[in-house]
Enzyme design. Structure first.
Site, PDB file in Angstrom:
ATOM      1  N   GLN A   9       0.743  -1.178   0.054  1.00  0.00           N
ATOM      2  CA  GLN A   9       0.062  -0.109  -0.054  1.00  0.00           C
ATOM      3  C   GLN A   9       0.977   1.380  -0.091  1.00  0.00           C
ATOM      4  O   GLN A   9       1.796   1.404   0.681  1.00  0.00           O
ATOM      5  CB  GLN A   9      -1.031   0.290   1.445  1.00  0.00           C
ATOM      6  N   SER A  88       3.939  -6.518   2.753  1.00  0.00           N
ATOM      7  CA  SER A  88       2.726  -6.428   3.285  1.00  0.00           C
ATOM      8  C   SER A  88       1.893  -7.060   2.235  1.00  0.00           C
ATOM      9  O   SER A  88       1.822  -8.184   1.813  1.00  0.00           O
ATOM     10  CB  SER A  88       2.273  -5.243   3.876  1.00  0.00           C
ATOM     11  N   ARG A 113      -9.298  -8.832   2.666  1.00  0.00           N
ATOM     12  CA  ARG A 113      -8.372  -8.024   3.772  1.00  0.00           C
ATOM     13  C   ARG A 113      -8.526  -6.822   3.719  1.00  0.00           C
ATOM     14  O   ARG A 113      -8.391  -6.116   5.013  1.00  0.00           O
ATOM     15  CB  ARG A 113      -6.987  -8.452   2.877  1.00  0.00           C
ATOM     16  N   GLN A 244       0.250 -12.744   9.266  1.00  0.00           N
ATOM     17  CA  GLN A 244       1.008 -11.342   8.793  1.00  0.00           C
ATOM     18  C   GLN A 244       0.006 -10.147   9.312  1.00  0.00           C
ATOM     19  O   GLN A 244       1.053  -9.164   9.227  1.00  0.00           O
ATOM     20  CB  GLN A 244       0.773 -11.421   7.242  1.00  0.00           C
TER      21      GLN A 244
END
Length: 293
Positions: A9, A88, A113, A244
């Site tokens: 992101q 990520s 997610r 994660q």
């Protein structure tokens, strides 16, 4: 040995993916399939949307994932990774690119997610801050001593660590870290405390979706954020994918491990050049470039 790395992101920009859509029928096919899966026209937002529209979590994460994965698809036979890693969100892009997840399953998980993280952010006021110019151990020590939830979240490169947690605890940690000589300790314009214990509701929600998804054996080692070492089996990859959301992104350690294991060249697959910039700060001697089609 070529190592392919996938951004997370923050790499989004208006117009992203349009060149792929216009140039490759295969890319067009995948983008149209994504619109159907998501139930809205993400291509309209990616190609013509404003920076503000692209910043919405439910858009940002699928958009970056699509750009990265479709770019890997159109690379065709020239995509020959000896190893992969993703920062990520980028980890899911990497898993689709090497066939651990199908395109459809990967996109479904990314969408779930994003929505789960958004929901967790709305539940509790939280934030992240970038700390520049201090040793990791000192930042960890300060976080541990502050009341409330604040943890090291992203080990981006030596001297650049992002902390994450409750707003007051993060602000307090920033104050102390400035006193201890941080060149910068600045709050980030993010919706919440990613990669911290405050993401536990999102982790639980995503865990069920991940458990129900088929993970195939990888075609090459994956250096996952949680482990920062080569992972070669589907079951471990699946477990690490669940962990994660609340665990730190050990990006510096991932890159160092890949170099130690023989990576001689890094290729960033996706929008922007964020990871190439971090590479130069982790190990300037190993070349890093963007994927070219």
């Amino acid at each position: 040995m070529k190592a392919y790395i996938f951004p997370g992101q923050g790499a989004q920009f208006s117009g992203m993916g349009l060149d792929l859509y216009e140039k490759f029928p295969l890319a067009q096919e995948y983008f149209e399939k994504a619109n159907d899966i998501l139930g809205f026209s993400i291509t309209d937002i990616m190609f013509e949307g404003t920076a503000e529209q692209l910043k919405e979590t439910k858009v940002t994460q699928p958009a970056i994932f699509l750009h990265s994965v479709i770019l890997a698809k159109v690379l065709g036979d020239s995509f020959q990774p000896a190893m992969v890693a993703g920062h990520s969100l980028g980890e899911l892009s990497a898993l689709v690119a090497i066939g651990v997840l199908s395109f459809e399953d990967g996109l479904e998980l990314v969408s779930k997610r994003a929505l789960a993280m958004q929901k967790a952010c709305e539940t509790q006021k939280s934030t992240m801050a970038a700390i520049i110019g201090l040793e990791d151990a000192l930042v960890e020590e300060v976080c541990a001593a502050v009341d409330g939830v604040v943890v090291a979240a992203n080990y981006n490169c030596p001297g650049q660590l992002v902390i994450s947690g409750e707003v007051e605890a993060v602000e307090k940690a920033c104050e102390i870290l400035k006193e201890k000589g941080a060149k910068m300790a600045v709050l980030l314009p993010v919706g919440g405390a990613f990669h911290s214990p405050l993401m536990e509701p999102a982790r639980e929600e995503l865990a069920a979706a991940i458990e129900a998804t088929t993970f195939n054996e990888p075609i090459c080692p994956v250096y996952q954020n949680v482990a920062a070492m080569a992972i070669n089996d589907a079951a471990t990859i699946k477990g690490n994918s669940v962990a994660q959301l609340t665990a730190p992104v050990k990006w510096t350690q991932c890159i160092q491990a890949m170099i130690a294991d023989g990576a001689t060249e890094f290729i960033e697959v996706g929008p922007g050049k964020v990871l190439q910039g971090l590479m130069r700060k982790i190990d300037r001697k190993v070349p890093a470039s963007g994927a070219v089609v």
